[in-house]
Motif scaffolding. Structure first.
Motif, PDB file in Angstrom:
ATOM      1  N   VAL A  42       0.787  -1.247  -0.003  1.00  0.00           N
ATOM      2  CA  VAL A  42      -0.055  -0.010  -0.049  1.00  0.00           C
ATOM      3  C   VAL A  42       0.829   1.251   0.100  1.00  0.00           C
ATOM      4  CG1 VAL A  42      -1.610   1.299   1.379  1.00  0.00           C
ATOM      5  CG2 VAL A  42      -1.979  -1.159   1.295  1.00  0.00           C
ATOM      6  N   LEU A  43       1.719   1.324   0.871  1.00  0.00           N
ATOM      7  CA  LEU A  43       2.924   2.454   0.747  1.00  0.00           C
ATOM      8  C   LEU A  43       3.525   2.713  -0.264  1.00  0.00           C
ATOM      9  CD1 LEU A  43       4.069   2.110   4.507  1.00  0.00           C
ATOM     10  CD2 LEU A  43       2.556   3.750   3.883  1.00  0.00           C
ATOM     11  N   LEU A  44       4.011   1.497  -1.105  1.00  0.00           N
ATOM     12  CA  LEU A  44       4.597   1.548  -2.305  1.00  0.00           C
ATOM     13  C   LEU A  44       3.726   2.182  -3.418  1.00  0.00           C
ATOM     14  CD1 LEU A  44       7.072   1.174  -4.050  1.00  0.00           C
ATOM     15  CD2 LEU A  44       6.202  -1.440  -4.389  1.00  0.00           C
ATOM     16  N   ALA A  45       2.518   1.530  -3.426  1.00  0.00           N
ATOM     17  CA  ALA A  45       1.471   2.203  -4.319  1.00  0.00           C
ATOM     18  C   ALA A  45       1.112   3.475  -4.192  1.00  0.00           C
ATOM     19  CB  ALA A  45       0.326   1.233  -4.288  1.00  0.00           C
ATOM     20  N   ASP A  46       1.131   4.000  -2.997  1.00  0.00           N
ATOM     21  CA  ASP A  46       0.951   5.459  -2.687  1.00  0.00           C
ATOM     22  C   ASP A  46       2.045   6.396  -3.268  1.00  0.00           C
ATOM     23  OD1 ASP A  46      -1.501   4.811  -1.496  1.00  0.00           O
ATOM     24  OD2 ASP A  46      -1.024   5.203   0.495  1.00  0.00           O
ATOM     25  N   THR A  47       2.953   5.835  -2.754  1.00  0.00           N
ATOM     26  CA  THR A  47       4.168   6.599  -3.301  1.00  0.00           C
ATOM     27  C   THR A  47       4.385   6.601  -4.795  1.00  0.00           C
ATOM     28  OG1 THR A  47       5.428   5.957  -1.290  1.00  0.00           O
ATOM     29  CG2 THR A  47       6.849   6.490  -2.940  1.00  0.00           C
ATOM     30  N   ARG A  48       4.320   5.399  -5.369  1.00  0.00           N
ATOM     31  CA  ARG A  48       4.300   5.460  -6.841  1.00  0.00           C
ATOM     32  C   ARG A  48       3.224   6.453  -7.475  1.00  0.00           C
ATOM     33  NH1 ARG A  48       7.394   1.146  -9.102  1.00  0.00           N
ATOM     34  NH2 ARG A  48       9.491   1.038  -7.751  1.00  0.00           N
ATOM     35  N   THR A  49       2.029   6.362  -6.888  1.00  0.00           N
ATOM     36  CA  THR A  49       0.978   7.117  -7.210  1.00  0.00           C
ATOM     37  C   THR A  49       1.387   8.515  -7.427  1.00  0.00           C
ATOM     38  OG1 THR A  49      -0.864   5.416  -6.841  1.00  0.00           O
ATOM     39  CG2 THR A  49      -1.485   7.720  -7.181  1.00  0.00           C
ATOM     40  N   ARG A  50       1.760   9.037  -6.273  1.00  0.00           N
ATOM     41  CA  ARG A  50       2.172  10.564  -5.962  1.00  0.00           C
ATOM     42  C   ARG A  50       3.254  11.045  -7.035  1.00  0.00           C
ATOM     43  NH1 ARG A  50       0.957  15.292  -5.987  1.00  0.00           N
ATOM     44  NH2 ARG A  50       2.126  16.754  -5.014  1.00  0.00           N
ATOM     45  N   ALA A  51       4.143   9.815  -7.407  1.00  0.00           N
ATOM     46  CA  ALA A  51       5.377  10.203  -8.192  1.00  0.00           C
ATOM     47  C   ALA A  51       4.721  10.437  -9.782  1.00  0.00           C
ATOM     48  CB  ALA A  51       6.362   8.996  -8.101  1.00  0.00           C
ATOM     49  N   LEU A  52       3.829   9.293 -10.076  1.00  0.00           N
ATOM     50  CA  LEU A  52       3.220   9.432 -11.181  1.00  0.00           C
ATOM     51  C   LEU A  52       2.486  11.182 -11.570  1.00  0.00           C
ATOM     52  CD1 LEU A  52       2.069   8.590 -14.018  1.00  0.00           C
ATOM     53  CD2 LEU A  52       0.402   7.256 -12.805  1.00  0.00           C
ATOM     54  N   GLN A  53       1.467  11.348 -10.458  1.00  0.00           N
ATOM     55  CA  GLN A  53       1.183  12.728 -10.483  1.00  0.00           C
ATOM     56  C   GLN A  53       2.029  13.692 -10.707  1.00  0.00           C
ATOM     57  OE1 GLN A  53      -0.910  12.425  -6.711  1.00  0.00           O
ATOM     58  NE2 GLN A  53      -2.776  11.461  -7.397  1.00  0.00           N
ATOM     59  N   LEU A  54       3.248  13.833  -9.964  1.00  0.00           N
ATOM     60  CA  LEU A  54       3.891  14.840 -10.058  1.00  0.00           C
ATOM     61  C   LEU A  54       4.861  14.730 -11.529  1.00  0.00           C
ATOM     62  CD1 LEU A  54       5.825  14.679  -6.364  1.00  0.00           C
ATOM     63  CD2 LEU A  54       4.194  16.577  -7.207  1.00  0.00           C
ATOM     64  N   THR A  55       5.080  13.724 -11.791  1.00  0.00           N
ATOM     65  CA  THR A  55       5.771  13.645 -13.171  1.00  0.00           C
ATOM     66  C   THR A  55       4.734  13.953 -14.336  1.00  0.00           C
ATOM     67  OG1 THR A  55       7.139  12.065 -12.190  1.00  0.00           O
ATOM     68  CG2 THR A  55       6.901  11.879 -14.653  1.00  0.00           C
ATOM     69  N   THR A  56       3.551  13.793 -14.103  1.00  0.00           N
ATOM     70  CA  THR A  56       2.564  13.978 -15.133  1.00  0.00           C
ATOM     71  C   THR A  56       2.281  15.532 -15.204  1.00  0.00           C
ATOM     72  OG1 THR A  56       1.396  12.066 -15.025  1.00  0.00           O
ATOM     73  CG2 THR A  56       0.095  13.820 -15.834  1.00  0.00           C
ATOM     74  N   GLU A  57       2.393  16.082 -14.126  1.00  0.00           N
ATOM     75  CA  GLU A  57       2.035  17.530 -13.849  1.00  0.00           C
ATOM     76  C   GLU A  57       3.231  18.113 -14.685  1.00  0.00           C
ATOM     77  OE1 GLU A  57       2.279  21.062 -10.694  1.00  0.00           O
ATOM     78  OE2 GLU A  57       1.145  19.132 -10.221  1.00  0.00           O
ATOM     79  N   GLY A  63       5.439  20.493 -22.025  1.00  0.00           N
ATOM     80  CA  GLY A  63       4.783  20.104 -23.286  1.00  0.00           C
ATOM     81  C   GLY A  63       5.308  18.876 -23.838  1.00  0.00           C
ATOM     82  N   ARG A  64       5.550  17.806 -22.718  1.00  0.00           N
ATOM     83  CA  ARG A  64       5.797  16.442 -23.130  1.00  0.00           C
ATOM     84  C   ARG A  64       4.916  15.572 -22.799  1.00  0.00           C
ATOM     85  NH1 ARG A  64      11.934  16.406 -20.262  1.00  0.00           N
ATOM     86  NH2 ARG A  64      12.802  18.000 -21.679  1.00  0.00           N
ATOM     87  N   ALA A  65       4.854  14.293 -23.720  1.00  0.00           N
ATOM     88  CA  ALA A  65       3.989  13.369 -23.414  1.00  0.00           C
ATOM     89  C   ALA A  65       4.080  13.006 -21.948  1.00  0.00           C
ATOM     90  CB  ALA A  65       4.232  11.999 -24.157  1.00  0.00           C
ATOM     91  N   ALA A  66       2.943  12.548 -21.299  1.00  0.00           N
ATOM     92  CA  ALA A  66       2.800  12.255 -19.659  1.00  0.00           C
ATOM     93  C   ALA A  66       2.989  10.607 -19.651  1.00  0.00           C
ATOM     94  CB  ALA A  66       1.434  12.642 -19.308  1.00  0.00           C
ATOM     95  N   PRO A  67       3.641  10.210 -18.464  1.00  0.00           N
ATOM     96  CA  PRO A  67       3.838   8.755 -18.363  1.00  0.00           C
ATOM     97  C   PRO A  67       2.436   8.341 -17.983  1.00  0.00           C
ATOM     98  CG  PRO A  67       4.529  10.024 -16.396  1.00  0.00           C
ATOM     99  CD  PRO A  67       4.214  11.055 -17.706  1.00  0.00           C
ATOM    100  N   ASP A  68       2.475   7.018 -18.141  1.00  0.00           N
ATOM    101  CA  ASP A  68       1.286   6.212 -17.744  1.00  0.00           C
ATOM    102  C   ASP A  68       1.441   5.198 -16.474  1.00  0.00           C
ATOM    103  OD1 ASP A  68       2.201   3.960 -18.699  1.00  0.00           O
ATOM    104  OD2 ASP A  68       1.080   3.770 -20.568  1.00  0.00           O
ATOM    105  N   VAL A  69       0.540   4.682 -15.876  1.00  0.00           N
ATOM    106  CA  VAL A  69       0.569   3.849 -14.742  1.00  0.00           C
ATOM    107  C   VAL A  69       1.645   2.703 -15.017  1.00  0.00           C
ATOM    108  CG1 VAL A  69      -1.703   4.407 -13.810  1.00  0.00           C
ATOM    109  CG2 VAL A  69      -1.375   2.342 -15.348  1.00  0.00           C
ATOM    110  N   HIS A  70       1.848   2.159 -16.118  1.00  0.00           N
ATOM    111  CA  HIS A  70       2.748   1.295 -16.400  1.00  0.00           C
ATOM    112  C   HIS A  70       4.212   1.821 -16.174  1.00  0.00           C
ATOM    113  CE1 HIS A  70      -0.473  -1.639 -17.642  1.00  0.00           C
ATOM    114  NE2 HIS A  70      -0.692  -0.731 -18.598  1.00  0.00           N
ATOM    115  N   ASP A  71       4.453   2.929 -16.277  1.00  0.00           N
ATOM    116  CA  ASP A  71       6.065   3.540 -16.147  1.00  0.00           C
ATOM    117  C   ASP A  71       6.106   3.363 -14.808  1.00  0.00           C
ATOM    118  OD1 ASP A  71       6.028   3.994 -18.813  1.00  0.00           O
ATOM    119  OD2 ASP A  71       5.111   5.962 -18.783  1.00  0.00           O
TER     120      ASP A  71
END
Length: 93
Positions: A42-57, A63-71
Motif C-alpha cells: 500500500v505504501l509503495l503504491a501510494d508513493t508511486r501514485t504520487r510520483a506519477l502525479q508529479l511527473t504528469t504535471e 509540453g511533453r507526453a505524460a507517463p502512464d501507470v505502467h511506467d
C-alpha cells in the motif's frame, strides 16, 4: 523515451512474477507477515501514485507526453496485492 519505460516495465513485471512465485514456494508466510507485506505494498503504491502525479504535471508543463501507470509499475503492485496478500480490492486511496 516512453519506449524505454515500457521495456523496463516488462522486465520489472517479469521480475515481480518471479519473486512472487519464489516467495510463495519457499516461504510460508503467517497472517501477520502477509498483513505487513500488504501494508508495505500500500505504501509503495501510494508513493508511486504520487510520483506519477508529479511527473504528469511536470511533463504537461514542459509540453511533453505524460507517463502512464505502467511506467510506475502500478498494475504490477496492484496484482501483487491481489494475488500475494489475498486482497480482493487494491488498497490504493
Amino acid at each position: 523515451m516512453k519506449t524505454i519505460y515500457r521495456e523496463q516495465a516488462s522486465m520489472d513485471n517479469a521480475a515481480f512474477e518471479s519473486v512472487v512465485e519464489e516467495v510463495k514456494q519457499e516461504f510460508g508466510l503467517t497472517a501477520l507477515e502477509r498483513r505487513l507485506l500488504g501494508e508495505a505494498l500500500v505504501l509503495l503504491a501510494d508513493t508511486r501514485t504520487r510520483a506519477l502525479q508529479l511527473t504528469t504535471e511536470f511533463s504537461r508543463r514542459q509540453g511533453r507526453a505524460a507517463p502512464d501507470v505502467h511506467d510506475f509499475q502500478l498494475p504490477a503492485i496492484i496484482d501483487l496485492q491481489r494475488r500475494f496478500c489475498g486482497q480482493q480490492q487494491p488498497l490504493i486511496e
